[in-house]
Design a protein around this motif. Sequence first.
Motif, mmCIF file in Angstrom:
data_model
loop_
_atom_site.group_PDB
_atom_site.id
_atom_site.type_symbol
_atom_site.label_atom_id
_atom_site.label_comp_id
_atom_site.label_asym_id
_atom_site.label_seq_id
_atom_site.Cartn_x
_atom_site.Cartn_y
_atom_site.Cartn_z
ATOM 1 N N UNK A 69 0.928 -1.403 0.116
ATOM 2 C CA UNK A 69 0.125 0.185 -0.055
ATOM 3 C C UNK A 69 0.792 1.307 -0.049
ATOM 4 N N UNK A 70 2.193 1.150 0.061
ATOM 5 C CA UNK A 70 2.930 2.181 0.262
ATOM 6 C C UNK A 70 3.435 2.683 -1.270
ATOM 7 N N UNK A 71 2.450 3.334 -1.993
ATOM 8 C CA UNK A 71 2.614 3.692 -3.439
ATOM 9 C C UNK A 71 2.300 5.070 -3.700
ATOM 10 N N UNK A 72 2.704 5.537 -4.916
ATOM 11 C CA UNK A 72 2.254 6.886 -5.442
ATOM 12 C C UNK A 72 0.796 6.569 -5.688
ATOM 13 N N UNK A 73 -0.075 7.770 -5.459
ATOM 14 C CA UNK A 73 -1.513 7.602 -5.677
ATOM 15 C C UNK A 73 -1.854 8.816 -6.473
#
Lengths: 423, 241
Positions: A69-73
């Motif tokens: 879930x640690x991603x660019x959004x």
Amino acid sequence: MMDRAETPLNRRRFLGAAGLAGAGLAAGALPARAAEPEAVITEVQDWSRYLGEGVQAHPYGSPSKYEKDVVRRDVEWLTASRESSVNFTPLHALDGNVTPSGLAFERHHGGIADIDPAKHRLMIHGLVDRPLVFTMDDLKRFPGRVHKLYFLECAANSGMEWRGAQLNGCQFTHGMIHNVWYTGIPLRTLLEQAGVKTNAKWLLAEGGDASMMTRSIPLQKALDDCIVAWGMNGEALRPEQGYPVRLVVPGWEGNMWIKWLRRLEVGDEPWQAREETSKYTDLMADGRSRRFTFIMDAKSVVTNPSPQAPLLHKGPNVLSGIAWSGRGRIERVDVSLDGGRNWRTARLEGPVLSRSMTRFYVDFDWDGRELLVQSRAMDETGYVQPTKNELREVRGLNSIYHNNGVQTWLVHANGETENVEIS
Amino acid sequence: MSKSRKTAAIALAIGIVAPVLGLAQQQRAPSQMTPAAKSEHVAPAGAQINLGRPALPQEIAAWDIDVRPDGLGLPPGKGNVKQGEEIFLERCAACHGEFGEGAGRWPVLAGGAGSLKSDNPEKTLGSFWPYLSTSWDYIYRSMPFGNGQSLTPDETYAVVAYLLNLNDIVKEDFELSKENFASVKLPNEGAFYDDDRETAEKAFWKKNPCMENCKPEPAKVTGRARVIDVTPDSKTGPRVE
């Protein structure tokens, strides 16, 4: 195998990803006593018994699957097309001073150019004695290679917040920033090769992507500290950051850091390109507009707690955040837990470098009271990050760009955290 | 920055770096390993390093397509409003609307006059842009979106003429050319001024910001992002691209 989702660490990650979704609180300031022995300790776990993957299972490694879930959004409603759009660095899930390359926010105006470095050329021409063309190999043979850590902030970072709190998460309110190491040569070196004529005052930098992005840069800045960079965090630039070569314009708005850099034209006047007229000019309340507002003023934000990273425990907690200034070094960061009535000075950790992101911490005990969390950066020139209302008084509400006002997070008694405006 | 450059210069001057460079060069191009080439590396900044090659005039012409407000860089050519309308309907209107009003969320290109002080300023090349050259330069280099550099100079003159007409700046029978280009002024040109933050915002440079009892009353929440509810739903996860 024990369900890993039950461990506090994983709950934190889940809540972090799910934002405000019912953040429950672990009670009490005293360490909790386990009623039963924990199975993760008393039973042999799979990972402790069976062999894991061998070397070369991932020739280019990626983060643990538990960090998925640690991603660019992105914010889909913001733009009409993903080729001219932006996504955001997950600041709430990062620590330290360096942004991992794959998490550095993206902003393109014509998609990501796919350039074979063997076919890339960089041209210098205009008011020079010797118009020149360089290959990537040429660039990498120049003496005087440099390696620098700088922040890049989009001038539109926090731009959605001028009229009031809009987005719940520092990823979205402040995530158009990254701080990475650049490897390259001073732009000055190339300009000296070409021999700049005495009447030269401005430089046009152009990208080779489908938007053919252009920006005018004062020659003085170009000669001072700009870098023509092919490296990022020790490896080649990522395609989305301008592979094979980009411009680094320390402390100045991100749009000027031309990616996929292919041309430098020396001239005696600014070109008034679209991105320095239609965009990246600051519309004031009186209907007039500031232009050439290149420098990014001092700014900071608390990344933990924040809406995507609520408080989960009473008792000891680590408040953390980042500060930066386009005018130099961060001198000091103050943190308030009561909406700016009282402040305490945070601890700066890690190297404090000029025009580089600086990490700060405040270790604190939380008694479960509602908090209005703020941070206020000061830089070496004595500039103090203003409140949002102080900024609005000078600039009105229409300027879109350069919103460096103090951010407020409301931490509820149950730990949930939200983006608010205060009196 | 300057410090590291100085260090590099010192290192070069005392000859630490030169042998290393010489070695690298030897591996790549042994034939250039002459004493002369070597001494070039120890020359002070500003001297020729002999990297890169001269840019040919045809190469410069191919890439140097930028246009300045004074018209510098404009190629010869012309086009009128009527021709521009045809091109626009065919190649631009799908995104920007027949009258530049913008389809969906694609950019609006016309209108907005008098809106700059309002709560909803509409910044178009008619209402906001200071110089006409910006539209010529931008359209010629990057529009239509996804098919940049596909318009001829004449087509670009025509489309720009049409956009001027949509913005009530020229009449329907107007023809734009290299010759009359610099005479067209946009209404908002005078409204731009250089960055004045260091004077206009001088108050932000304060030596000792307040640390205690800085507000007479406890802070009150006056606005909440939650009310607007436009934050992407992160529970659904990011789109896999």
